[in-house]
Structures are given as structure tokens and as C-alpha cells.
Design an enzyme around this catalytic site. Structure first.
Site, short mmCIF file in Angstrom:
data_model
loop_
_atom_site.label_atom_id
_atom_site.label_comp_id
_atom_site.label_asym_id
_atom_site.label_seq_id
_atom_site.Cartn_x
_atom_site.Cartn_y
_atom_site.Cartn_z
N ASN A 122 3.77 -7.00 -2.93
CA ASN A 122 2.99 -6.99 -4.17
C ASN A 122 2.97 -8.41 -4.75
OD1 ASN A 122 2.00 -6.67 -6.75
ND2 ASN A 122 3.32 -4.94 -7.28
N CYS A 151 -0.61 -7.25 -12.90
CA CYS A 151 -1.32 -7.00 -11.63
C CYS A 151 -2.82 -6.77 -11.83
CB CYS A 151 -0.70 -5.83 -10.90
SG CYS A 151 1.06 -6.00 -10.68
N HIS A 162 -5.25 -2.69 -5.61
CA HIS A 162 -4.06 -3.51 -5.82
C HIS A 162 -3.03 -3.15 -4.75
CE1 HIS A 162 -0.81 -5.67 -7.43
NE2 HIS A 162 -0.15 -4.62 -7.89
N1 ACO Z 1 16.61 0.40 -0.39
C1 ACO Z 1 17.31 1.54 -0.28
N2 ACO Z 1 17.40 2.43 -1.28
C2 ACO Z 1 16.75 2.16 -2.41
C3 ACO Z 1 16.02 0.98 -2.58
C4 ACO Z 1 15.95 0.09 -1.51
N3 ACO Z 1 15.26 -1.07 -1.59
N4 ACO Z 1 15.49 0.99 -3.84
C5 ACO Z 1 15.87 2.13 -4.42
N5 ACO Z 1 16.65 2.83 -3.57
C6 ACO Z 1 17.31 4.10 -3.78
C7 ACO Z 1 17.52 4.42 -5.25
O1 ACO Z 1 18.69 3.77 -5.72
C8 ACO Z 1 17.66 5.91 -5.23
O2 ACO Z 1 18.95 6.23 -4.85
P1 ACO Z 1 19.73 7.45 -5.56
O3 ACO Z 1 18.86 8.66 -5.28
O4 ACO Z 1 21.04 7.45 -4.87
O5 ACO Z 1 19.77 7.10 -7.01
C9 ACO Z 1 16.73 6.32 -4.09
O6 ACO Z 1 16.48 5.14 -3.32
C10 ACO Z 1 15.43 6.90 -4.54
O7 ACO Z 1 14.91 6.04 -5.52
P2 ACO Z 1 13.55 6.34 -6.20
O8 ACO Z 1 13.27 5.27 -7.22
O9 ACO Z 1 13.46 7.74 -6.62
O10 ACO Z 1 12.58 6.14 -4.95
P3 ACO Z 1 11.04 6.35 -4.89
O11 ACO Z 1 10.71 7.26 -3.80
O12 ACO Z 1 10.48 6.64 -6.24
O13 ACO Z 1 10.53 4.91 -4.45
C11 ACO Z 1 9.58 2.93 -5.43
C12 ACO Z 1 10.84 3.77 -5.24
C13 ACO Z 1 9.14 2.42 -4.07
C14 ACO Z 1 9.94 1.75 -6.31
C15 ACO Z 1 8.50 3.80 -6.07
O14 ACO Z 1 8.97 4.45 -7.21
C16 ACO Z 1 7.30 3.00 -6.43
O15 ACO Z 1 6.59 2.50 -5.59
N6 ACO Z 1 6.99 2.85 -7.74
C17 ACO Z 1 5.90 2.02 -8.16
C18 ACO Z 1 6.46 0.69 -8.43
C19 ACO Z 1 5.53 -0.44 -8.19
O16 ACO Z 1 4.70 -0.46 -7.32
N7 ACO Z 1 5.72 -1.45 -9.03
C20 ACO Z 1 5.02 -2.66 -8.88
C21 ACO Z 1 4.43 -3.11 -10.12
S1 ACO Z 1 3.25 -2.01 -10.78
C22 ACO Z 1 2.09 -2.01 -9.70
O17 ACO Z 1 1.84 -3.01 -9.14
C23 ACO Z 1 1.35 -0.77 -9.43
#
Ligand code: ACO
Length: 326
Positions: free
Chosen positions: A283, A110, A253
């Protein structure tokens, strides 16, 4: 160095959160509240990364008034190249008929578009190259595990481009004031595509396990992104001889609205001075800042003389930032 023109292209096909509800166990409400994403674009089967990049490049060239023959360097930032080799930059060279260009790709996930920006700055400042095309282009839909709700809701396809040239002193052209790049290979495992390369060549077994798709530890990526992007912003602003009050617009980003708000809150930059389009595209990795910069430019969200802060973070880990006086 000046940014003489920008362009972008996104595929026509829109994939909404409601459609994703039919693919995996998710909901529009979850996706919007956790990420800010409402929909994303998906390239057609016969549309490769170079096709997206070529369309963005043509728009940037038109805006800059630059012909294909004038391009002497093409750098493409992508993690979804058309082929392992040749470089996607060479396919774009062919599509444009840019016979006089040297072409190569950059793999910085990214952060790739800003890595390309800083790399070009060195070529231009040394006088080695005069007219550079940089492209951030991705077809991530081909690399996403459509059965993994943790990742498939996040990504989309698209491309953005810019034409860079040496800036003539006392002109009123935009000016790149500072560029920052960083990497941390200690954390390669928190965001990667483990299979399909020399470490783990594709076999029927690991294809079955979908090891050639994006794997991510979302929470850890989130934490690392906020710290690295905040620090990169502080450095780029200081290197430009400015303070955060001087920044008219941040173009971050476009991964997740919560990451962006965490960074701008820490910097004390209000939401009116933050450019967001991730609701429409998700993204798009290396394409994200390039598309956002082009939209901000063409819609007048950034104006002549504005100090614009660009900041990215991605797999590697990699991060990068830049300040441009528009
Ligand atoms: N729909 C419903 N539930 C979901 C989904 C979904 N699409 N995805 C995950 N969950 C669930 C998980 O399974 C988990 O369930 P559990 O508690 O029963 O195990 C629950 O939601 C919470 O999951 P978390 O991963 O803790 O959720 P979080 O609040 O951290 O959000 C997210 C997840 C959006 C991926 C976040 O961690 C994030 O944005 N991380 C950065 C990732 C990113 O942007 N990556 C892109 C590449 S790097 C970059 O570009 C910066």
C-alpha cells in the site's frame, strides 16, 4: 478534462516478506493470504517524497509532451511531505524548474490522488488553469512502526503522476466523465498517526511509545473501506451515465486484495477487469492509484476508448472515485 500523460517511479530497494519474517513475528504465508502483498519498495535514506514525485512527474510530462514552463498548477497528494512546510509541491516545482506553476499539497491519505484529480477538474473547467501536474507520492517507510506486525507488513514507498488538460471537443483524447469525493471525520481514530503534530508534539516519551507512527484498527478499516468504496463506485458509474457492464477496467486503491475482491464481487466485476499490482508494492497510499494507472496505461491493460473506474479509500476517513474514458 483529459489525462494527457502518466508516469510513475518506485525506489530500487525491494523488501520481501521473507525479510519481514526476520523483523517481526510474521510469515510470508500470513501476509500473502491476508493481504496479497509479496514485496514492497523502500526509498533510500537520502530520497525524499519530492524526489520520488519528481521522477514520476518527469515521465508523465514526457508522455504528454509538456515542458516545465507550461505547468500552471502542481498539486501533490501526500501524507509524508518532505517538511511540514513548504509544501512538497513547491519542492517538486523547484526540481522541475516549473516557474509558472501555483503549488500546493492535499492531505487525504490514500484518496489523495483522486482528490487532486477532482480539484484539478474544477480549476480546468473554469478556465483558471490550463496545464496541471498532479502527483501522488509517499515515503511511508519513515512513518511505519517496524516493530508492529499489524501495520509494518502493509506499506511501501513510491510515486505516480498525471498531466491534466482541458479536452478539445471532438478530439479522441481520454475524457474524465465523473468524479466523486467523500469524508467522514467521525472515524478519525481508526487510522492515524497520533503524534508529531500540534495535538501531540513529539517528546522523547511519546517518541519512545512510537506515537509518531501509523496506528490502525485493521478490521474496522476493512469494513468501512468495502462499504465506502462500493458506494463510491456505484455513484461514479451512475454519474458517468454508465452501468458496471460498461466498465472495462477497475483500478482500485492497492491496499489489500481481499478488500478489492469484496468490492468487485459486490459490483459483479470479474477479476480479469480488475488491475492489481499490490503484490509488488504493498500500500503506497496516495501513490497507489497513480502508479497503477501508469502501469495499466503503459502495459496496454487499458486501451483507447475503455471506460476505466478508479476508486480509493483512506484515513480521514476519505474516499473517492472517478470514471475516465481512456
Ligand atoms: N503476521 C502474523 N500475524 C498477524 C500479523 C502479521 N503481520 N498482523 C496481525 N496478525 C495477527 C493478529 O495479531 C491477530 O492475532 P490474534 O488473533 O492472536 O489477536 C490475527 O493475526 C488476526 O488479526 P486480524 O487483525 O483479525 O486479521 P485480519 O484478518 O483482519 O487481517 C488486516 C488484518 C490485513 C490488517 C486486515 O484487517 C485489513 O486488511 N484491514 C484493512 C487495513 C488496510 O488496508 N489499511 C491500509 C490503510 S486504509 C486503506 O488503504 C484501505
Amino acid at each position: 478534462m483529459t489525462i494527457a500523460g502518466t508516469g510513475s517511479y518506485v525506489p530500487e530497494r525491494i523488501l520481501t516478506n521473507a525479510e519481514l519474517e526476520k523483523l517481526v513475528d510474521t510469515s510470508d504465508e500470513w501476509i500473502r493470504s491476508r493481504t496479497g502483498i509479496r514485496e514492497r519498495r523502500i526509498a533510500a535514506d537520502n530520497e525524499a517524497t519530492s524526489d520520488l514525485g519528481t521522477k514520476a512527474a518527469l515521465k508523465a510530462m514526457e508522455q504528454a509532451g509538456v515542458t516545465a514552463e507550461e505547468l500552471d498548477l502542481i498539486i501533490v497528494a501526500t501524507v509524508t511531505p518532505d517538511t511540514f512546510f513548504p509544501a512538497t509541491a513547491c519542492y517538486i516545482q523547484r526540481n522541475l524548474g516549473a516557474r509558472n506553476a501555483v503549488c500546493f499539497d492535499i492531505s487525504a491519505a490514500c484518496s489523495g490522488f483522486l482528490f487532486a484529480l477532482q480539484t484539478s477538474r474544477h480549476f480546468i473547467n473554469t478556465g483558471n488553469r490550463k496545464t496541471v501536474l498532479i502527483v501522488g507520492a509517499e515515503k511511508l517507510s519513515g512513518m511505519v512502526d517496524w516493530k508492529d506486525r499489524n501495520t509494518c507488513v502493509l506499506f511501501g514507498d513510491g510515486a505516480g503522476a498525471a498531466i491534466l488538460r482541458r479536452r478539445t471537443e471532438d478530439s479522441n483524447e481520454s475524457r474524465v466523465l465523473s468524479t466523486v469525493m467523500g469524508s467522514d471525520g467521525m472515524l478519525t481514530d481508526i487510522l492515524s498517526v497520533p503524534g508529531g503534530g500540534s495535538a501531540l508534539p513529539t517528546t522523547p516519551e511519546n517518541a519512545e511509545e512510537r506515537l509518531n507512527t501509523i496506528k490502525m484498527e485493521g478490521r474496522e478499516v476493512y469494513k468501512q473501506a468495502v462499504t465506502a468504496m462500493r458506494d463510491a463506485c456505484i455513484k461514479a458509474i451512475a454519474d458517468a451515465g454508465l452501468t458496471t457492464d460498461d466498465i472495462a477496467m477497475v483500478i482500485p486503491h492497492q491496499a489489500n486484495i481481499r478488500i478489492i475482491e469484496a468490492i468487485t464481487d459486490r459490483l459483479g466485476i470479474p477479476s480479469e477487469r480488475t488491475f492489481i499490482n499490490l503484490d509488488k508494492y504493498g500500500n503506497t497510499s496516495a501513490a497507489a492509484i497513480a502508479i497503477a494507472l501508469d502501469e495499466a496505461n503503459r502495459t496496454g491493460a487499458i486501451k483507447k476508448g475503455d471506460n476505466v473506474l478508479l476508486v480509493a479509500f483512506g484515513a480521514g476517513l476519505t474516499w473517492a472515485s472517478a470514471v475516465v474514458q481512456w
